[in-house]
Design an enzyme around this catalytic site. Structure first.
Site, PDB file in Angstrom:
ATOM      1  N   LYS A  75     -12.962  -0.676  -2.854  1.00 59.15           N
ATOM      2  CA  LYS A  75     -12.638  -1.759  -3.792  1.00 59.15           C
ATOM      3  C   LYS A  75     -13.788  -2.762  -3.793  1.00 59.15           C
ATOM      4  O   LYS A  75     -13.996  -3.497  -2.835  1.00 59.15           O
ATOM      5  CB  LYS A  75     -11.326  -2.439  -3.394  1.00 59.15           C
ATOM      6  N   GLU A 132       0.950  18.954   7.048  1.00 53.01           N
ATOM      7  CA  GLU A 132       2.369  18.743   6.803  1.00 53.01           C
ATOM      8  C   GLU A 132       2.945  19.662   5.719  1.00 53.01           C
ATOM      9  O   GLU A 132       4.159  19.724   5.528  1.00 53.01           O
ATOM     10  CB  GLU A 132       2.618  17.284   6.415  1.00 53.01           C
TER      11      GLU A 132
END
Length: 545
Positions: free
Chosen positions: A444, A334
């Site tokens: 996590k 992008e």
């Protein structure tokens, strides 16, 4: 009151930033400079300009018009370079087809881009024969035989070189709006259909100028400039081969195109033509190093920018030890893609080899015209102290404005007026950018965060490890735990203790928390990769979670 220009002269030329103008003056300064394709021959820049005109003429004869899409399926070649210029210069749109996609994905991208003319290398004839019946908008296909002696397929309007030889080099290129669409290609995400990313003439010209400035007029490392011999080792279908064919052509450099990537051919071309600068993903660097050792090719002085995925300290150190000048670059589909690249500090600032490796493999500085921030979920900017982390968001004049036909994804990409990279990063007081992880790859565990990239870097340092990837896997007690998936070097025997050894050393120094220590590894023969060579962590999570 601000000052204003006087009334411009009646004959003053309004100079549009279009790709055509990247060729201005190149024949004067580099008319006899060579462009080489494998062992198949070469020609000079005068011939390049003529062949660009011929390609535009033959495409026009097949019905190509301004605004229509011309798609290319080819290996890295002089033909592709000609298409980089001829197609957008005539006002058409160049679609660079990812030849590593499945036939169904290729058909999807051709339909989405409304491609009407195809240039197809003979290696991809079977794909085209399979999908053509589902693409009624295609009105002409040109076969690239590339020296092959087979008969033309029935669906081909002719052969590339034969049609070009009969076409006029004097195509009447004209000026038009610099904001006109120039190129389109499709990203291969891990979910859903490929997303179309598009760029205008103005964006590509500004990206070319900024990239040239960054490589040649700063401490960025490695550099690229007059006197270099350029050979791309990033596919030309992938983000304009990082935009560097445009830079090399604007500068009038000798260019060498390797076709399909084969280690022996790459090393042969390096030796025969004195290639001094290339760019590639870490996998290709690994292939080049192994190929050079097998064929006794000296890599000393070969400059390479490495991107696409993290350049590990181990691979960086190995390349430097062989005399190469390597450094990482940062960008994404992008972003056109260059946003930042490694910067070389003076020898006095490098206290040891580790500091040099860190500077070249783990940190970058932005190229001109780029603004960056690291932000939290509420878009609050985080301190540039080298420690605070946040998502990297960007502004630059060449960032894609949207995904083709996907308004929601486009809005998500540009939330808050900044392009969201989905990369977790730190920025220090000197503006040095360090990518820490992808948002979707952060682990996590027990409510605390671990960076998969940092763990991968350490695992790759373990004795006997060829490649490694670290992913999050579910855990009943901790929520998630890190899992290292490793590829051993030939003949190496790996164990959990061996893999944990560099992590344990980092823990003992206080550089890593104790809960980062691995309690599980998986050993496989080869890491799965996406079509552009990145490690496919989605596939790993699906297999091992």
């Amino acid at each position: 009151m601000p000052l204003r220009f006087a009334e411009p002269a009646e004959g003053a030329y309004h100079f549009p930033l279009t790709i055509r103008h990247l060729l201005d003056g190149v024949v004067t300064k580099a008319g006899d400079q060579q462009i080489v394709y494998r062992d198949s021959g070469s020609y000079g820049y005068r011939d390049l300009v003529n062949r660009i005109g011929k390609l535009a003429s033959l495409l026009n004869g097949l019905g190509a018009e301004q605004g229509q899409t011309v798609a290319v399926l080819d290996w890295d070649s002089n033909r592709y370079l000609e298409a980089y210029f001829a197609v957008p210069m005539m006002g058409a749109v160049l679609q660079m087809v990812n030849i590593r996609m499945t036939p169904a994905q290729i058909a999807y991208t051709l339909e989405k881009a409304d491609a009407q003319i195809l240039l197809v290398h003979r290696d991809f004839f079977p794909v085209i024969e399979e999908i053509l019946p589902s693409l009624p908008q295609i009105k002409a296909c040109v076969a690239i035989m590339d020296g092959g002696g087979d008969d033309l397929p029935s669906w081909a309007a002719g052969e590339y070189e034969q049609l070009a030889a009969a076409a006029s080099p004097d195509y009447p290129f004209v000026d038009f709006d610099e904001n006109a669409l120039a190129t389109i290609f499709f990203t291969t995400g891990t979910t859903g259909n490929p997303k179309g990313v598009c760029f205008s003439h103005r964006q590509l010209v500004l990206h070319t100028l900024a990239a040239a400035g960054s490589f040649g007029a700063s401490s960025a490392s490695p550099g690229l400039g007059v006197g270099d011999v350029y050979m791309p080792l990033t596919p030309m279908f992938h983000v304009h081969a990082w935009g560097l064919p445009y830079v090399a052509t604007m500068l009038g450099l000798k260019q060498v195109y390797p076709g399909r990537y084969e280690p022996d051919m790459i090393c042969h071309l390096r030796r025969q033509h004195g290639v001094t600068y290339s760019h590639c993903v870490p996998t290709v660097l690994r292939m080049v190093i192994d190929g050079a050792r097998a064929s006794d090719v000296d890599l000393g002085g070969w400059k390479m920018t490495i991107g696409g995925s993290a350049l590990t300290a181990a691979l960086c150190a190995e390349a430097l030890a062989l005399g190469m000048d390597v450094g990482t670059g940062y960008g994404m589909s992008e972003t056109c893609p260059f946003i930042a690249k490694a910067a070389r500090r003076t020898d006095e600032q490098w206290t040891d080899d580790d500091a040099q490796v860190t500077a070249l493999s783990a940190t970058t500085i932005t190229v001109p015209l780029v603004s960056m921030q690291i932000v939290d979920d509420a878009m609050t900017p985080q301190p540039h102290d080298g420690l605070s982390r946040g998502e990297l968001v960007l502004r630059a004049p060449w960032l894609t404005p949207c995904y083709l036909g996907d308004a929601k994804a486009s809005d998500d990409l540009w939330r808050g007026g900044w392009l969201h990279t989905q990369d977790i990063a730190t920025i220090d007081s000197e503006g040095r950018l360090s990518i820490r992880d992808r948002l979707k790859d952060v682990i996590k565990t027990g409510g605390e965060w671990l960076d998969s990239v940092q763990l991968e870097e350490l695992v790759a340092m373990a004795a006997g490890v060829e490649e490694a990837s670290v992913i999050a896997v579910p855990d009943e007690k901790w929520g998630e735990r890190p899992l290292a998936v490793v590829v051993p070097k030939a003949g190496a025997s790996l164990s959990l203790d061996i893999i944990n050894d560099p992590l344990d050393r980092s823990i003992s120094k206080g550089e890593l928390p104790r809960y980062a220590r691995l309690d599980r590894i998986e050993i496989i023969d080869r890491l799965p990769r996406t079509s552009v060579g990145k490690i496919d962590k989605k596939a790993l999570r699906s297999r091992f979670a």
